[in-house]
Design a protein around this motif. Structure first.
Motif, short mmCIF file in Angstrom:
data_model
loop_
_atom_site.label_atom_id
_atom_site.label_comp_id
_atom_site.label_asym_id
_atom_site.label_seq_id
_atom_site.Cartn_x
_atom_site.Cartn_y
_atom_site.Cartn_z
N LYS A 29 0.83 -1.21 0.00
CA LYS A 29 0.00 0.00 0.00
C LYS A 29 0.86 1.25 0.00
CE LYS A 29 -3.84 2.12 2.45
NZ LYS A 29 -4.73 2.03 3.58
N ARG A 30 1.90 1.24 0.83
CA ARG A 30 2.81 2.38 0.89
C ARG A 30 3.49 2.61 -0.46
NH1 ARG A 30 6.39 0.61 4.48
NH2 ARG A 30 4.76 -0.11 5.86
N GLN A 31 3.89 1.51 -1.09
CA GLN A 31 4.56 1.59 -2.37
C GLN A 31 3.62 2.15 -3.44
OE1 GLN A 31 5.66 -2.15 -4.15
NE2 GLN A 31 7.62 -1.31 -4.80
N LEU A 32 2.37 1.73 -3.43
CA LEU A 32 1.41 2.25 -4.39
C LEU A 32 1.18 3.75 -4.20
CD1 LEU A 32 -1.29 -0.57 -4.45
CD2 LEU A 32 0.27 0.07 -6.28
N GLN A 33 1.13 4.19 -2.96
CA GLN A 33 0.92 5.61 -2.70
C GLN A 33 2.10 6.45 -3.17
OE1 GLN A 33 0.10 5.58 1.50
NE2 GLN A 33 -2.10 5.36 1.20
N THR A 34 3.33 5.95 -3.00
CA THR A 34 4.49 6.71 -3.45
C THR A 34 4.59 6.72 -4.97
OG1 THR A 34 5.93 4.79 -3.21
CG2 THR A 34 5.82 6.31 -1.35
N ARG A 35 4.13 5.68 -5.62
CA ARG A 35 4.19 5.63 -7.09
C ARG A 35 3.07 6.42 -7.75
NH1 ARG A 35 5.77 -0.40 -9.09
NH2 ARG A 35 7.77 -0.54 -8.03
N LYS A 36 2.09 6.82 -6.98
CA LYS A 36 0.95 7.52 -7.53
C LYS A 36 1.37 8.83 -8.19
CE LYS A 36 -3.79 7.73 -5.98
NZ LYS A 36 -4.66 7.83 -4.83
N GLN A 37 2.29 9.52 -7.57
CA GLN A 37 2.76 10.79 -8.10
C GLN A 37 4.27 10.86 -7.93
OE1 GLN A 37 0.97 14.17 -6.28
NE2 GLN A 37 2.30 15.62 -7.29
N PHE A 38 4.96 11.33 -8.96
CA PHE A 38 6.41 11.44 -8.91
C PHE A 38 6.81 12.73 -8.23
CE2 PHE A 38 10.42 12.96 -10.69
CZ PHE A 38 11.24 11.92 -10.33
N ASN A 39 7.74 12.62 -7.27
CA ASN A 39 8.31 13.78 -6.62
C ASN A 39 9.79 13.82 -6.94
OD1 ASN A 39 5.94 14.57 -5.38
ND2 ASN A 39 6.30 13.23 -3.63
N LYS A 40 10.25 15.01 -7.28
CA LYS A 40 11.67 15.15 -7.59
C LYS A 40 12.48 14.89 -6.32
CE LYS A 40 12.67 19.03 -9.49
NZ LYS A 40 12.74 20.39 -10.03
N PRO A 41 13.66 14.33 -6.47
CA PRO A 41 14.51 14.07 -5.30
C PRO A 41 14.82 15.33 -4.50
CG PRO A 41 15.35 12.87 -7.18
CD PRO A 41 14.25 13.75 -7.68
N SER A 42 14.97 16.46 -5.18
CA SER A 42 15.26 17.71 -4.47
C SER A 42 14.08 18.13 -3.59
CB SER A 42 15.61 18.82 -5.45
OG SER A 42 14.53 19.06 -6.34
N VAL A 43 12.86 17.88 -4.06
CA VAL A 43 11.67 18.23 -3.29
C VAL A 43 11.57 17.33 -2.06
CG1 VAL A 43 9.15 18.30 -3.34
CG2 VAL A 43 10.45 19.12 -5.31
#
Length: 64
Positions: A29-43
């Motif tokens: 579930k956690r993995q699906l939530q993080t893959r839902k939207q891409f965040n730049k590494p700097s952010v």
């Protein structure tokens, strides 16, 4: 894919509970939530720094 073998005479509620526990442990579930939207590494790094600053501020106020 999670596979939950159902034992002879086991109630479906018990098997469902085991499935939910296994699902939580795998972190799917956690993995699906993080893959839902891409965040730049700097952010992400900036958010970590801001969180650390906030926690440090709280600790400093507690010590004063």
């Amino acid at each position: 894919m999670l596979i939950i073998p159902i034992k002879e005479g086991e109630q479906i509620d018990r098997a469902l509970k085991r499935y939910k526990r296994k699902f939580d442990k795998t972190g799917t579930k956690r993995q699906l939530q993080t893959r839902k939207q891409f965040n730049k590494p700097s952010v992400e790094h900036r958010a970590l720094i801001q969180k650390a600053q906030y926690v440090q501020r709280l600790r400093d106020q507690e010590n004063v």
